[in-house]
Write a protein that holds these residues in place. Structure first.
Motif, PDB file in Angstrom:
ATOM      1  N   PHE A 244       0.839  -1.195   0.000  1.00 21.38           N
ATOM      2  CA  PHE A 244       0.000   0.000   0.000  1.00 21.38           C
ATOM      3  C   PHE A 244       0.883   1.258   0.000  1.00 21.38           C
ATOM      4  CE2 PHE A 244      -2.751   3.065   2.332  1.00 21.38           C
ATOM      5  CZ  PHE A 244      -3.787   3.106   1.420  1.00 21.38           C
TER       6      PHE A 244
ATOM      7  N   CYS B  11      -5.999  -7.002   4.027  1.00 24.98           N
ATOM      8  CA  CYS B  11      -7.104  -6.105   3.715  1.00 24.98           C
ATOM      9  C   CYS B  11      -7.872  -6.488   2.455  1.00 24.98           C
ATOM     10  CB  CYS B  11      -6.501  -4.710   3.587  1.00 24.98           C
ATOM     11  SG  CYS B  11      -7.597  -3.478   2.995  1.00 24.98           S
TER      12      CYS B  11
ATOM     13  N   LEU C 274     -11.897   1.712  -1.654  1.00 22.99           N
ATOM     14  CA  LEU C 274     -12.178   0.444  -2.340  1.00 22.99           C
ATOM     15  C   LEU C 274     -12.950  -0.442  -1.382  1.00 22.99           C
ATOM     16  CD1 LEU C 274     -10.067  -2.058  -1.257  1.00 22.99           C
ATOM     17  CD2 LEU C 274      -8.447  -0.488  -2.266  1.00 22.99           C
TER      18      LEU C 274
HETATM   19  C1  LIG Z   1      -6.398   1.329   2.547  1.00 25.22           C
HETATM   20  C2  LIG Z   1      -5.321   0.396   2.899  1.00 25.22           C
HETATM   21  C3  LIG Z   1      -4.493   0.641   4.013  1.00 25.22           C
HETATM   22  C4  LIG Z   1      -4.639   1.870   4.871  1.00 25.22           C
HETATM   23  O1  LIG Z   1      -5.859   1.921   5.520  1.00 25.22           O
HETATM   24  P1  LIG Z   1      -6.568   3.299   5.995  1.00 25.22           P
HETATM   25  O2  LIG Z   1      -7.758   2.818   6.725  1.00 25.22           O
HETATM   26  O3  LIG Z   1      -6.889   4.057   4.737  1.00 25.22           O
HETATM   27  O4  LIG Z   1      -5.592   4.025   6.842  1.00 25.22           O
HETATM   28  C5  LIG Z   1      -3.508  -0.285   4.292  1.00 25.22           C
HETATM   29  N1  LIG Z   1      -3.314  -1.385   3.533  1.00 25.22           N
HETATM   30  C6  LIG Z   1      -4.074  -1.634   2.445  1.00 25.22           C
HETATM   31  C7  LIG Z   1      -3.818  -2.859   1.636  1.00 25.22           C
HETATM   32  C8  LIG Z   1      -5.108  -0.760   2.087  1.00 25.22           C
HETATM   33  O5  LIG Z   1      -5.852  -1.013   1.011  1.00 25.22           O
END
Ligand SMILES: *Cc1c(COP(=O)(O)O)cnc(C)c1O
Length: 389
Positions: free
Chosen positions: A109, A183, A334
């Motif tokens: 990320f 995630c 997303l």
């Molecule tokens: C969005 C995301 C993050 C960060 O998360 P936030 O809630 O926006 O701080 C970290 N890792 C991945 C893979 C993400 O898609």
């Protein structure tokens, strides 16, 4: 309760009812909690006590959310954060010392990459990167200072897959902590702890909430590691708010049905785009054409909701496609109910140099589609019309 199936636990694991016998969990909007007397207050501050004291430490709503995720991931314990990035930062900051070394996949990320390249070096924590499509690069990067092996799978935005079992074996052999950002998969699709991960991180902002309402993050895993992260966090303050925890707990009740539908829609759209004359390349973990299809099938229950496509004509064609969409949203999020289309090279990953972008699989014409829950024929029509224009 713990022996029930995933969906049942997601719905039925909830905090004890109050005297009102409410069916849905109440919201505890309180910054602190009250003690009966001076002795109870003294005892509560001893570190062994897990009674609620102050909502930076714990709160019934954050505890309920964390316990649901702990169970879904097969973890021992966890802690919830205001954002996914707070979870990522606090995990490294709590566990690493000056001089320690991280071995990470290059495609992570964008903000995680910025932590590694811009901020951690200030505290003499260096990171070496491997190509996710070439795991042979990992072992030669490991030194006596290496503490953490880090990766995401599927990756953002190129949806590459890494063999989690292989990472687990490498981490074990070299006595490293394996930390996985899960995630994109969610615990419904993939549980990295089964493959040897010590800690699993989520941005709960994405599919966990799944409705684009709140930010949140969570770390779950081995109890002793979570304890370190908890102590760091209770003193530094990245805690999740009770309201957002309440929203997220509710969201988890529908995680399974939402993710099933997201993935069903995504596979259909990926198949449609694979045969589209305006598209030169489609990457989706559950398409046979995906380079790591076999690994994806081994470790994932479903293919996820993210598709990476290359629009013919590069940067210009990618931009024109985005501009021609009438329904799909152009947005930075997303894993929402709404289908979201994004151009990583000019947005989420714009802080990377062109070379770093290419190394992370981000070509100028790459478009990321986060498939939502609208009717599949409406999504396909919007995408198809925009590609024709
Ligand atoms: C969005 C995301 C993050 C960060 O998360 P936030 O809630 O926006 O701080 C970290 N890792 C991945 C893979 C993400 O898609």
């Amino acid at each position: 309760m713990d022996k029930k199936n995933f969906e049942t636990n997601a719905i039925r694991n909830q905090m004890e009812r109050s005297q009102f016998q409410e069916h849905s969990t109440p919201l505890y909007l309180t910054s602190s909690f009250v003690f009966e007397d001076a002795e109870e207050m003294r005892a509560s501050f001893s570190e062994e006590n897990d009674r609620n004291i102050y909502s930076r430490f714990s709160n019934p709503n954050t505890t309920e959310f964390v316990e649901k995720v702990v169970q879904m991931e097969g973890a021992e314990d966890g802690y919830a954060f205001a954002t996914g990035m707070a979870a990522v930062f606090s995990t490294f900051a709590a566990l690493l010392n000056s001089g320690d070394h991280i071995v990470s996949a290059r495609s992570v990320f964008g903000s995680t990459h910025t932590l590694f390249t811009k901020y951690f070096p200030k505290w003499h924590i260096e990171t070496s990167y491997f190509d996710i499509n070439n795991p042979d690069e990992i072992e030669p990067l490991i030194t006596s200072s290496t503490k953490i092996l880090y990766a995401e799978s599927p990756t953002n935005p190129a949806v590459d897959i890494i063999d989690l079992e292989l990472l687990g074996n490498i981490a074990k052999k070299h006595n490293l902590l394996l930390v996985i950002d899960n995630c994109f998969a969610t615990p419904y699709i993939q549980q990295p702890i089964k493959f040897g991960a010590d800690l699993v991180i989520h941005s709960a902002t994405k599919l966990m909430d799944g409705q684009g309402r709140v930010l949140g993050g969570v770390v779950v895993g081995k109890a002793d590691l979570v304890r370190e992260i908890y102590l760091f966090s209770r003193n530094t303050g990245p805690a999740l708010s009770p309201f957002n925890a309440w929203v997220l707990s509710k969201s988890l009740e529908t995680l399974a049905v939402r993710v099933e539908k997201h993935c069903e829609n995504a596979l259909k759209i990926a198949e449609f785009l694979e045969n589209h004359e305006q598209i030169s390349k489609v990457k989706y973990p559950f398409l046979i054409s995906h380079p790591q299809y076999e690994i994806a099938k081994k470790q994932m229950k479903l293919g996820g909701n993210i598709i990476a496509v290359e629009v013919k004509g590069g940067l210009e064609a990618g931009r024109n496609f985005l501009n021609a969409l009438k329904m799909c949203s152009l947005s930075a999020n997303l894993g929402d109910t709404r289908t979201i289309v994004n151009h990583p090279a000019s947005t989420t990953h714009s802080k990377l140099s062109e070379e770093e972008q290419l190394l992370a699989g981000i070509t100028p014409g790459l478009v990321r589609i986060s498939v939502g829950l609208e009717n599949i024929s409406d999504i396909i029509q919007d995408i198809n019309d925009a590609l024709k224009r």
